[in-house]
Scaffold this active site. Structure first.
Site, short mmCIF file in Angstrom:
data_model
loop_
_atom_site.label_atom_id
_atom_site.label_comp_id
_atom_site.label_asym_id
_atom_site.label_seq_id
_atom_site.Cartn_x
_atom_site.Cartn_y
_atom_site.Cartn_z
CD GLU A 258 -2.17 2.10 1.82
OE1 GLU A 258 -1.69 3.38 1.29
OE2 GLU A 258 -2.16 2.37 3.07
CB CYS A 292 -1.12 6.56 1.92
SG CYS A 292 -2.11 5.72 3.31
#
Length: 490
Positions: A258, A292
Protein backbone atom coordinates in the site's frame (compact mmCIF):
# COMPACT_ATOMS: atom_id res chain seq x y z
CA UNK A 1 -7.60 -5.15 33.72
CA UNK A 2 -4.00 -6.18 33.13
CA UNK A 3 -1.64 -4.05 35.18
CA UNK A 4 1.12 -3.29 32.69
CA UNK A 5 2.87 0.08 32.38
CA UNK A 6 2.83 1.49 28.85
CA UNK A 7 4.52 4.86 29.30
CA UNK A 8 7.33 5.60 26.83
CA UNK A 9 9.82 5.20 29.68
CA UNK A 10 8.56 1.71 30.55
CA UNK A 11 11.36 -0.55 29.40
CA UNK A 12 11.28 -0.41 25.62
CA UNK A 13 15.07 -0.87 25.28
CA UNK A 14 14.74 -4.34 23.76
CA UNK A 15 14.06 -6.39 20.66
CA UNK A 16 11.35 -9.04 20.86
CA UNK A 17 12.67 -12.37 19.55
CA UNK A 18 11.19 -15.84 20.08
CA UNK A 19 9.18 -14.61 23.06
CA UNK A 20 12.15 -12.97 24.79
CA UNK A 21 12.88 -9.28 25.34
CA UNK A 22 16.48 -9.03 24.15
CA UNK A 23 18.46 -6.17 25.68
CA UNK A 24 20.23 -3.60 23.54
CA UNK A 25 23.71 -4.89 24.40
CA UNK A 26 26.36 -3.53 22.05
CA UNK A 27 23.89 -2.55 19.32
CA UNK A 28 23.42 1.03 18.21
CA UNK A 29 20.33 2.76 19.53
CA UNK A 30 17.53 4.87 18.08
CA UNK A 31 16.30 7.88 20.05
CA UNK A 32 12.50 8.11 20.06
CA UNK A 33 11.59 11.80 20.10
CA UNK A 34 8.35 13.62 20.85
CA UNK A 35 7.77 15.60 17.62
CA UNK A 36 6.12 18.46 19.52
CA UNK A 37 8.52 18.98 22.43
CA UNK A 38 11.56 17.27 20.80
CA UNK A 39 12.32 15.55 24.10
CA UNK A 40 13.73 12.02 23.94
CA UNK A 41 11.03 9.66 25.18
CA UNK A 42 13.02 6.44 25.02
CA UNK A 43 15.86 4.74 23.23
CA UNK A 44 15.37 1.45 21.43
CA UNK A 45 17.96 -0.90 19.95
CA UNK A 46 18.75 -0.66 16.25
CA UNK A 47 18.39 -4.24 15.09
CA UNK A 48 21.10 -5.74 12.89
CA UNK A 49 20.88 -8.10 9.93
CA UNK A 50 21.82 -10.92 12.32
CA UNK A 51 18.79 -9.96 14.43
CA UNK A 52 16.61 -10.16 11.33
CA UNK A 53 17.93 -13.67 10.65
CA UNK A 54 17.18 -14.69 14.25
CA UNK A 55 13.69 -13.24 14.04
CA UNK A 56 12.82 -15.07 10.83
CA UNK A 57 14.30 -18.32 12.12
CA UNK A 58 12.26 -18.03 15.32
CA UNK A 59 9.16 -17.33 13.27
CA UNK A 60 9.78 -20.34 11.04
CA UNK A 61 10.37 -22.59 14.06
CA UNK A 62 7.08 -21.49 15.67
CA UNK A 63 4.80 -21.40 12.64
CA UNK A 64 4.03 -25.06 12.00
CA UNK A 65 2.80 -25.82 15.51
CA UNK A 66 0.83 -22.56 15.57
CA UNK A 67 -0.88 -23.44 12.27
CA UNK A 68 -1.94 -26.80 13.71
CA UNK A 69 -3.89 -25.12 16.50
CA UNK A 70 -7.70 -25.31 16.20
CA UNK A 71 -9.55 -22.15 15.18
CA UNK A 72 -10.60 -21.20 18.70
CA UNK A 73 -7.00 -21.43 19.91
CA UNK A 74 -5.83 -19.04 17.18
CA UNK A 75 -8.72 -16.66 17.78
CA UNK A 76 -8.14 -16.62 21.56
CA UNK A 77 -5.04 -14.36 21.63
CA UNK A 78 -6.63 -11.98 19.12
CA UNK A 79 -9.68 -11.59 21.37
CA UNK A 80 -7.45 -11.14 24.43
CA UNK A 81 -5.49 -8.48 22.55
CA UNK A 82 -8.72 -6.64 21.72
CA UNK A 83 -9.59 -6.60 25.41
CA UNK A 84 -6.11 -5.39 26.30
CA UNK A 85 -6.31 -2.46 23.88
CA UNK A 86 -9.72 -1.54 25.26
CA UNK A 87 -8.49 -1.68 28.85
CA UNK A 88 -5.43 0.46 28.05
CA UNK A 89 -7.05 2.87 25.62
CA UNK A 90 -5.94 6.05 27.41
CA UNK A 91 -2.34 4.88 27.84
CA UNK A 92 -2.07 3.86 24.19
CA UNK A 93 -3.57 7.17 23.06
CA UNK A 94 -0.97 9.00 25.16
CA UNK A 95 1.77 6.94 23.51
CA UNK A 96 0.44 7.79 20.06
CA UNK A 97 0.26 11.50 20.91
CA UNK A 98 3.76 11.65 22.34
CA UNK A 99 5.53 9.42 19.81
CA UNK A 100 3.73 10.24 16.53
CA UNK A 101 2.25 13.69 17.23
CA UNK A 102 -1.30 12.38 17.03
CA UNK A 103 -4.06 14.74 18.16
CA UNK A 104 -6.86 13.36 20.31
CA UNK A 105 -9.22 13.15 17.32
CA UNK A 106 -6.65 11.16 15.38
CA UNK A 107 -5.89 8.89 18.36
CA UNK A 108 -9.55 7.98 18.67
CA UNK A 109 -9.78 7.26 14.96
CA UNK A 110 -6.66 5.10 14.99
CA UNK A 111 -7.66 3.11 18.05
CA UNK A 112 -11.05 2.50 16.49
CA UNK A 113 -9.68 1.23 13.19
CA UNK A 114 -7.03 -0.92 14.90
CA UNK A 115 -9.58 -2.61 17.16
CA UNK A 116 -11.96 -3.04 14.24
CA UNK A 117 -9.29 -4.84 12.23
CA UNK A 118 -8.51 -7.06 15.20
CA UNK A 119 -12.20 -7.91 15.53
CA UNK A 120 -12.26 -8.92 11.88
CA UNK A 121 -9.10 -10.96 12.32
CA UNK A 122 -10.55 -12.88 15.26
CA UNK A 123 -13.07 -14.42 12.86
CA UNK A 124 -10.51 -15.48 10.25
CA UNK A 125 -9.63 -18.87 11.81
CA UNK A 126 -13.28 -19.85 11.32
CA UNK A 127 -13.46 -18.49 7.75
CA UNK A 128 -10.60 -20.46 6.21
CA UNK A 129 -12.37 -22.92 3.99
CA UNK A 130 -11.80 -25.04 0.92
CA UNK A 131 -13.48 -26.52 -2.09
CA UNK A 132 -14.28 -30.05 -3.15
CA UNK A 133 -14.03 -30.59 -6.91
CA UNK A 134 -14.81 -33.52 -9.15
CA UNK A 135 -11.96 -35.04 -11.13
CA UNK A 136 -11.63 -35.98 -14.78
CA UNK A 137 -9.88 -39.12 -13.53
CA UNK A 138 -12.20 -41.93 -12.34
CA UNK A 139 -12.02 -42.63 -8.63
CA UNK A 140 -10.17 -39.40 -7.77
CA UNK A 141 -11.17 -36.73 -5.25
CA UNK A 142 -9.82 -33.14 -5.44
CA UNK A 143 -9.75 -30.90 -2.37
CA UNK A 144 -8.53 -27.29 -2.53
CA UNK A 145 -7.59 -26.08 0.94
CA UNK A 146 -6.95 -22.54 2.21
CA UNK A 147 -3.76 -22.73 4.27
CA UNK A 148 -1.41 -20.18 5.87
CA UNK A 149 1.50 -19.05 3.72
CA UNK A 150 3.98 -19.66 6.56
CA UNK A 151 5.96 -16.61 7.67
CA UNK A 152 4.87 -13.03 6.93
CA UNK A 153 7.23 -10.06 7.01
CA UNK A 154 5.72 -6.67 7.83
CA UNK A 155 7.31 -3.24 7.32
CA UNK A 156 5.02 -0.56 8.71
CA UNK A 157 5.01 3.28 8.56
CA UNK A 158 5.05 6.03 11.17
CA UNK A 159 1.87 7.96 10.40
CA UNK A 160 -0.77 5.52 11.76
CA UNK A 161 1.70 3.13 13.40
CA UNK A 162 -0.61 1.05 15.59
CA UNK A 163 -3.31 0.53 12.99
CA UNK A 164 -1.08 0.04 9.96
CA UNK A 165 1.00 -2.56 11.82
CA UNK A 166 -2.03 -4.28 13.32
CA UNK A 167 -3.92 -4.57 10.03
CA UNK A 168 -1.19 -6.90 8.74
CA UNK A 169 -0.04 -8.57 11.97
CA UNK A 170 -3.42 -9.61 13.40
CA UNK A 171 -4.77 -11.23 10.19
CA UNK A 172 -1.49 -13.02 9.55
CA UNK A 173 -1.39 -14.50 13.05
CA UNK A 174 -5.08 -15.40 13.04
CA UNK A 175 -4.66 -17.31 9.77
CA UNK A 176 -1.93 -19.49 11.26
CA UNK A 177 1.18 -17.64 10.15
CA UNK A 178 4.05 -16.27 12.22
CA UNK A 179 5.31 -12.71 11.77
CA UNK A 180 8.45 -10.61 11.75
CA UNK A 181 7.56 -6.92 12.19
CA UNK A 182 9.88 -4.00 11.45
CA UNK A 183 8.25 -0.76 12.58
CA UNK A 184 9.28 2.68 11.32
CA UNK A 185 12.25 4.17 13.15
CA UNK A 186 10.20 7.27 14.07
CA UNK A 187 7.58 5.14 15.85
CA UNK A 188 9.20 1.89 16.98
CA UNK A 189 7.04 1.72 20.11
CA UNK A 190 3.47 2.22 18.89
CA UNK A 191 4.26 0.57 15.55
CA UNK A 192 6.15 -2.42 16.92
CA UNK A 193 7.19 -3.01 20.52
CA UNK A 194 3.71 -2.13 21.79
CA UNK A 195 2.27 -4.91 19.61
CA UNK A 196 4.81 -7.33 21.08
CA UNK A 197 3.70 -6.38 24.58
CA UNK A 198 0.01 -6.61 23.67
CA UNK A 199 0.30 -10.07 22.14
CA UNK A 200 2.66 -11.35 24.82
CA UNK A 201 0.06 -10.46 27.44
CA UNK A 202 -2.60 -11.99 25.20
CA UNK A 203 -0.80 -15.35 25.34
CA UNK A 204 0.62 -15.70 21.84
CA UNK A 205 3.14 -18.59 21.69
CA UNK A 206 6.84 -17.73 21.61
CA UNK A 207 8.11 -16.94 18.12
CA UNK A 208 4.73 -16.31 16.51
CA UNK A 209 5.43 -12.55 16.64
CA UNK A 210 8.93 -11.07 16.51
CA UNK A 211 9.71 -7.34 16.45
CA UNK A 212 12.95 -5.84 15.10
CA UNK A 213 13.03 -2.05 15.43
CA UNK A 214 15.67 -0.58 13.18
CA UNK A 215 16.55 1.89 10.48
CA UNK A 216 15.24 1.04 7.04
CA UNK A 217 18.56 2.02 5.49
CA UNK A 218 20.30 -0.62 7.61
CA UNK A 219 17.92 -3.60 7.79
CA UNK A 220 15.11 -2.83 5.33
CA UNK A 221 16.63 -4.88 2.53
CA UNK A 222 17.30 -7.77 4.91
CA UNK A 223 13.67 -7.83 6.04
CA UNK A 224 12.27 -7.51 2.51
CA UNK A 225 14.71 -9.80 0.72
CA UNK A 226 14.98 -12.65 3.24
CA UNK A 227 14.38 -16.16 1.91
CA UNK A 228 12.07 -17.28 4.76
CA UNK A 229 8.90 -15.13 4.45
CA UNK A 230 6.34 -15.98 1.79
CA UNK A 231 4.49 -12.65 1.99
CA UNK A 232 5.99 -9.21 2.64
CA UNK A 233 3.46 -6.55 3.67
CA UNK A 234 4.71 -2.99 3.22
CA UNK A 235 3.04 0.39 3.71
CA UNK A 236 4.95 3.51 2.72
CA UNK A 237 6.09 5.63 -0.19
CA UNK A 238 5.95 4.48 -3.79
CA UNK A 239 9.71 4.92 -4.19
CA UNK A 240 10.61 2.72 -1.20
CA UNK A 241 7.80 0.28 -2.03
CA UNK A 242 9.23 -0.38 -5.47
CA UNK A 243 12.56 -1.31 -3.89
CA UNK A 244 10.83 -3.53 -1.34
CA UNK A 245 8.92 -5.29 -4.11
CA UNK A 246 12.13 -5.96 -6.03
CA UNK A 247 13.81 -7.42 -2.97
CA UNK A 248 10.80 -9.57 -2.11
CA UNK A 249 10.40 -10.82 -5.68
CA UNK A 250 14.04 -11.93 -5.72
CA UNK A 251 13.07 -14.76 -3.33
CA UNK A 252 9.59 -15.29 -4.86
CA UNK A 253 8.02 -13.64 -1.84
CA UNK A 254 4.65 -12.06 -2.59
CA UNK A 255 4.75 -8.27 -2.02
CA UNK A 256 1.54 -6.78 -0.59
CA UNK A 257 2.01 -3.04 -1.04
CA UNK A 258 0.00 0.00 0.00
CA UNK A 259 1.93 2.96 -1.36
CA UNK A 260 1.59 6.69 -1.94
CA UNK A 261 -1.44 8.66 -3.06
CA UNK A 262 -2.33 11.92 -4.76
CA UNK A 263 -6.02 11.93 -3.96
CA UNK A 264 -8.57 14.35 -5.38
CA UNK A 265 -11.64 15.92 -3.78
CA UNK A 266 -13.91 16.81 -6.70
CA UNK A 267 -16.54 19.47 -5.96
CA UNK A 268 -19.01 19.68 -8.83
CA UNK A 269 -21.38 22.53 -9.72
CA UNK A 270 -24.17 20.43 -8.16
CA UNK A 271 -22.42 19.97 -4.81
CA UNK A 272 -23.79 21.05 -1.45
CA UNK A 273 -21.10 23.64 -0.73
CA UNK A 274 -21.19 23.40 3.07
CA UNK A 275 -21.04 19.63 2.97
CA UNK A 276 -18.17 19.68 0.47
CA UNK A 277 -16.19 22.12 2.62
CA UNK A 278 -16.81 20.08 5.78
CA UNK A 279 -15.45 17.03 4.00
CA UNK A 280 -12.57 18.99 2.51
CA UNK A 281 -11.40 20.30 5.88
CA UNK A 282 -11.41 16.86 7.50
CA UNK A 283 -9.88 15.12 4.48
CA UNK A 284 -7.01 17.60 4.20
CA UNK A 285 -6.13 18.30 7.81
CA UNK A 286 -6.67 15.14 9.89
CA UNK A 287 -3.26 14.25 11.38
CA UNK A 288 -1.72 17.29 9.64
CA UNK A 289 -2.40 15.70 6.25
CA UNK A 290 0.02 12.88 7.04
CA UNK A 291 -2.10 10.12 5.53
CA UNK A 292 -1.72 8.32 2.24
CA UNK A 293 -5.48 8.69 1.75
CA UNK A 294 -5.77 12.38 2.67
CA UNK A 295 -6.85 14.97 0.09
CA UNK A 296 -3.87 16.11 -1.96
CA UNK A 297 -5.81 18.24 -4.49
CA UNK A 298 -9.18 20.00 -4.32
CA UNK A 299 -10.72 20.10 -7.81
CA UNK A 300 -13.59 22.61 -7.73
CA UNK A 301 -15.96 23.56 -10.53
CA UNK A 302 -15.37 27.14 -11.62
CA UNK A 303 -18.96 28.15 -10.74
CA UNK A 304 -18.32 27.37 -7.03
CA UNK A 305 -14.59 28.04 -6.97
CA UNK A 306 -14.45 31.44 -5.25
CA UNK A 307 -17.05 30.54 -2.62
CA UNK A 308 -15.31 27.23 -1.90
CA UNK A 309 -11.90 28.89 -1.53
CA UNK A 310 -13.31 31.52 0.84
CA UNK A 311 -15.08 28.95 3.00
CA UNK A 312 -12.15 26.52 3.07
CA UNK A 313 -9.78 29.37 3.97
CA UNK A 314 -11.97 30.53 6.86
CA UNK A 315 -12.22 27.00 8.23
CA UNK A 316 -8.51 26.26 7.86
CA UNK A 317 -7.50 29.50 9.56
CA UNK A 318 -9.72 28.66 12.54
CA UNK A 319 -8.23 25.24 13.29
CA UNK A 320 -6.40 25.14 16.65
CA UNK A 321 -2.73 24.23 16.36
CA UNK A 322 -0.10 23.14 18.87
CA UNK A 323 0.27 20.47 21.54
CA UNK A 324 -1.37 17.24 20.31
CA UNK A 325 -2.16 16.16 23.87
CA UNK A 326 -4.49 19.16 24.33
CA UNK A 327 -8.15 18.26 23.87
CA UNK A 328 -8.91 21.05 21.38
CA UNK A 329 -5.84 20.75 19.13
CA UNK A 330 -6.58 19.75 15.55
CA UNK A 331 -3.21 20.49 13.90
CA UNK A 332 -0.26 18.98 15.75
CA UNK A 333 3.38 18.57 14.70
CA UNK A 334 4.83 17.06 11.56
CA UNK A 335 6.77 13.90 12.38
CA UNK A 336 10.29 15.31 11.91
CA UNK A 337 12.36 18.14 10.47
CA UNK A 338 12.89 16.49 7.11
CA UNK A 339 9.18 16.09 6.48
CA UNK A 340 8.49 19.63 7.68
CA UNK A 341 11.13 21.13 5.42
CA UNK A 342 9.77 19.28 2.39
CA UNK A 343 6.23 20.51 3.12
CA UNK A 344 7.39 24.12 3.46
CA UNK A 345 9.42 23.76 0.26
CA UNK A 346 6.31 22.57 -1.60
CA UNK A 347 4.35 25.58 -0.34
CA UNK A 348 7.05 28.08 -1.28
CA UNK A 349 7.65 26.48 -4.68
CA UNK A 350 3.92 26.55 -5.47
CA UNK A 351 3.72 30.25 -4.61
CA UNK A 352 6.70 30.90 -6.86
CA UNK A 353 4.86 28.99 -9.61
CA UNK A 354 1.84 31.29 -9.33
CA UNK A 355 -0.36 29.96 -6.54
CA UNK A 356 -1.97 32.43 -4.13
CA UNK A 357 -1.42 31.86 -0.40
CA UNK A 358 -4.86 32.29 1.19
CA UNK A 359 -3.86 31.27 4.71
CA UNK A 360 -1.06 29.44 6.52
CA UNK A 361 2.32 28.76 5.04
CA UNK A 362 4.34 29.28 8.22
CA UNK A 363 5.75 26.82 10.73
CA UNK A 364 6.47 27.00 14.46
CA UNK A 365 8.85 24.24 15.39
CA UNK A 366 7.38 21.20 13.66
CA UNK A 367 3.85 22.61 13.57
CA UNK A 368 2.98 23.76 10.04
CA UNK A 369 -0.03 26.04 9.78
CA UNK A 370 -3.00 24.66 7.83
CA UNK A 371 -2.42 26.12 4.38
CA UNK A 372 -4.81 26.89 1.51
CA UNK A 373 -3.40 27.67 -1.96
CA UNK A 374 -5.75 29.08 -4.60
CA UNK A 375 -5.03 29.62 -8.31
CA UNK A 376 -3.29 26.24 -8.23
CA UNK A 377 -2.80 23.82 -11.08
CA UNK A 378 -1.78 20.20 -11.43
CA UNK A 379 1.84 21.00 -12.26
CA UNK A 380 2.60 22.92 -9.06
CA UNK A 381 4.80 21.32 -6.43
CA UNK A 382 2.10 20.97 -3.76
CA UNK A 383 -0.31 19.38 -6.25
CA UNK A 384 2.01 17.29 -8.40
CA UNK A 385 3.71 15.61 -5.43
CA UNK A 386 2.24 13.71 -2.52
CA UNK A 387 2.84 16.60 -0.10
CA UNK A 388 1.91 14.64 3.07
CA UNK A 389 1.18 17.80 5.03
CA UNK A 390 -1.59 20.29 5.95
CA UNK A 391 -1.78 21.82 2.46
CA UNK A 392 -4.92 22.28 0.37
CA UNK A 393 -4.19 23.29 -3.24
CA UNK A 394 -7.49 24.31 -4.89
CA UNK A 395 -7.67 23.83 -8.66
CA UNK A 396 -10.56 25.07 -10.84
CA UNK A 397 -12.09 22.97 -13.62
CA UNK A 398 -14.78 23.56 -16.23
CA UNK A 399 -16.43 20.22 -17.04
CA UNK A 400 -16.82 16.66 -15.80
CA UNK A 401 -14.39 15.48 -18.46
CA UNK A 402 -11.83 18.05 -17.35
CA UNK A 403 -12.19 16.95 -13.71
CA UNK A 404 -11.59 13.32 -14.66
CA UNK A 405 -8.57 14.25 -16.78
CA UNK A 406 -7.06 16.30 -13.95
CA UNK A 407 -7.76 13.56 -11.41
CA UNK A 408 -6.02 10.93 -13.52
CA UNK A 409 -2.98 13.10 -14.27
CA UNK A 410 -0.82 11.34 -11.66
CA UNK A 411 1.13 8.13 -11.21
CA UNK A 412 -1.02 7.37 -8.17
CA UNK A 413 -4.48 5.86 -7.82
CA UNK A 414 -5.26 5.24 -4.17
CA UNK A 415 -8.38 7.09 -3.03
CA UNK A 416 -10.55 10.12 -3.77
CA UNK A 417 -13.95 11.74 -3.35
CA UNK A 418 -16.67 13.39 -5.45
CA UNK A 419 -19.39 15.77 -4.26
CA UNK A 420 -22.64 16.21 -6.17
CA UNK A 421 -26.32 16.12 -5.26
CA UNK A 422 -26.79 14.52 -8.69
CA UNK A 423 -25.69 11.01 -7.77
CA UNK A 424 -25.64 9.91 -11.40
CA UNK A 425 -23.15 12.69 -12.17
CA UNK A 426 -21.05 11.79 -9.13
CA UNK A 427 -21.02 8.15 -10.16
CA UNK A 428 -19.95 8.98 -13.73
CA UNK A 429 -17.01 11.00 -12.42
CA UNK A 430 -16.14 8.37 -9.82
CA UNK A 431 -16.20 5.63 -12.44
CA UNK A 432 -13.89 7.69 -14.67
CA UNK A 433 -11.19 8.16 -12.03
CA UNK A 434 -8.52 5.45 -11.96
CA UNK A 435 -8.32 4.80 -8.24
CA UNK A 436 -8.69 1.85 -5.93
CA UNK A 437 -11.19 3.62 -3.68
CA UNK A 438 -13.51 6.59 -4.16
CA UNK A 439 -16.19 8.07 -1.92
CA UNK A 440 -19.26 10.02 -3.05
CA UNK A 441 -20.36 12.98 -0.90
CA UNK A 442 -17.62 12.21 1.61
CA UNK A 443 -13.81 12.52 1.66
CA UNK A 444 -11.02 10.00 1.02
CA UNK A 445 -10.02 9.14 4.60
CA UNK A 446 -12.14 6.04 5.03
CA UNK A 447 -10.84 2.69 6.25
CA UNK A 448 -13.42 0.13 7.35
CA UNK A 449 -12.10 -3.23 8.56
CA UNK A 450 -14.47 -5.32 6.41
CA UNK A 451 -14.12 -3.23 3.21
CA UNK A 452 -11.29 -3.72 0.64
CA UNK A 453 -8.47 -1.18 0.97
CA UNK A 454 -5.82 -0.61 -1.69
CA UNK A 455 -4.82 1.25 -4.82
CA UNK A 456 -4.27 1.15 -8.55
CA UNK A 457 -1.31 2.24 -10.69
CA UNK A 458 1.74 3.09 -8.55
CA UNK A 459 -0.28 3.21 -5.34
CA UNK A 460 0.39 -0.45 -4.70
CA UNK A 461 -0.72 -4.01 -5.25
CA UNK A 462 -2.93 -6.30 -3.24
CA UNK A 463 -5.64 -5.36 -0.76
CA UNK A 464 -6.03 -5.10 3.00
CA UNK A 465 -9.11 -5.68 5.18
CA UNK A 466 -12.00 -8.14 4.96
CA UNK A 467 -11.71 -11.25 2.83
CA UNK A 468 -8.96 -9.58 0.80
CA UNK A 469 -6.29 -9.57 3.52
CA UNK A 470 -7.19 -13.15 4.42
CA UNK A 471 -6.47 -14.08 0.81
CA UNK A 472 -3.12 -12.24 0.99
CA UNK A 473 -1.88 -14.20 4.03
CA UNK A 474 -3.14 -17.61 2.90
CA UNK A 475 -2.56 -19.73 -0.17
CA UNK A 476 -4.41 -22.56 -1.91
CA UNK A 477 -3.13 -26.10 -1.57
CA UNK A 478 -4.57 -28.88 -3.70
CA UNK A 479 -4.82 -32.35 -2.20
CA UNK A 480 -6.04 -35.17 -4.44
CA UNK A 481 -6.93 -38.67 -3.31
CA UNK A 482 -7.03 -41.58 -5.77
CA UNK A 483 -9.55 -43.87 -4.12
CA UNK A 484 -9.58 -46.59 -6.79
CA UNK A 485 -6.72 -48.16 -8.72
CA UNK A 486 -5.91 -46.00 -11.73
CA UNK A 487 -5.18 -47.30 -15.19
CA UNK A 488 -2.10 -45.71 -16.74
CA UNK A 489 -1.21 -45.73 -20.46
CA UNK A 490 2.14 -47.42 -19.83
Amino acid sequence: MIDLPLAPESGWESLYLAGDWVATGDRDTIAVENPYTREVLATVPAATEDDVDRAYEAAADAQESWARQPPQARAGPINAAIEFVGDHREEIADLLARESGSTQVKCEAELGTARGMMQQASSYPFRMDGQHMDSITPGKENIAEQVPVGVVGVISPWNFPLHLSMRAVAPAIAAGNSVVLKPASNTPITGGLLLARIFEEAGIPDGVLNVVPGRGSEIGDAVAGHEIPRVLAFTGSTEIGQRVAEKAASTCTLPALELGGNNVHVVTENADLDRAVDSGVFGSFLHQGQACISINRHLVHESLYDDYVDALTDRAASLPTGDPTADDTIIGPIIDEGQRDQIVDYIEASIDEGATLETGGESDGLVVEPTVLSDADNGMAAAENEHFGPIAPVIPYSSDAAAIELANDTIHGLSGSVHSEDIAQARRIADGIDTGMIHINDQPINDEPHVPFGGMKQSGMGRYNGEQILEEVTTTKLVSVQHEPREYPF
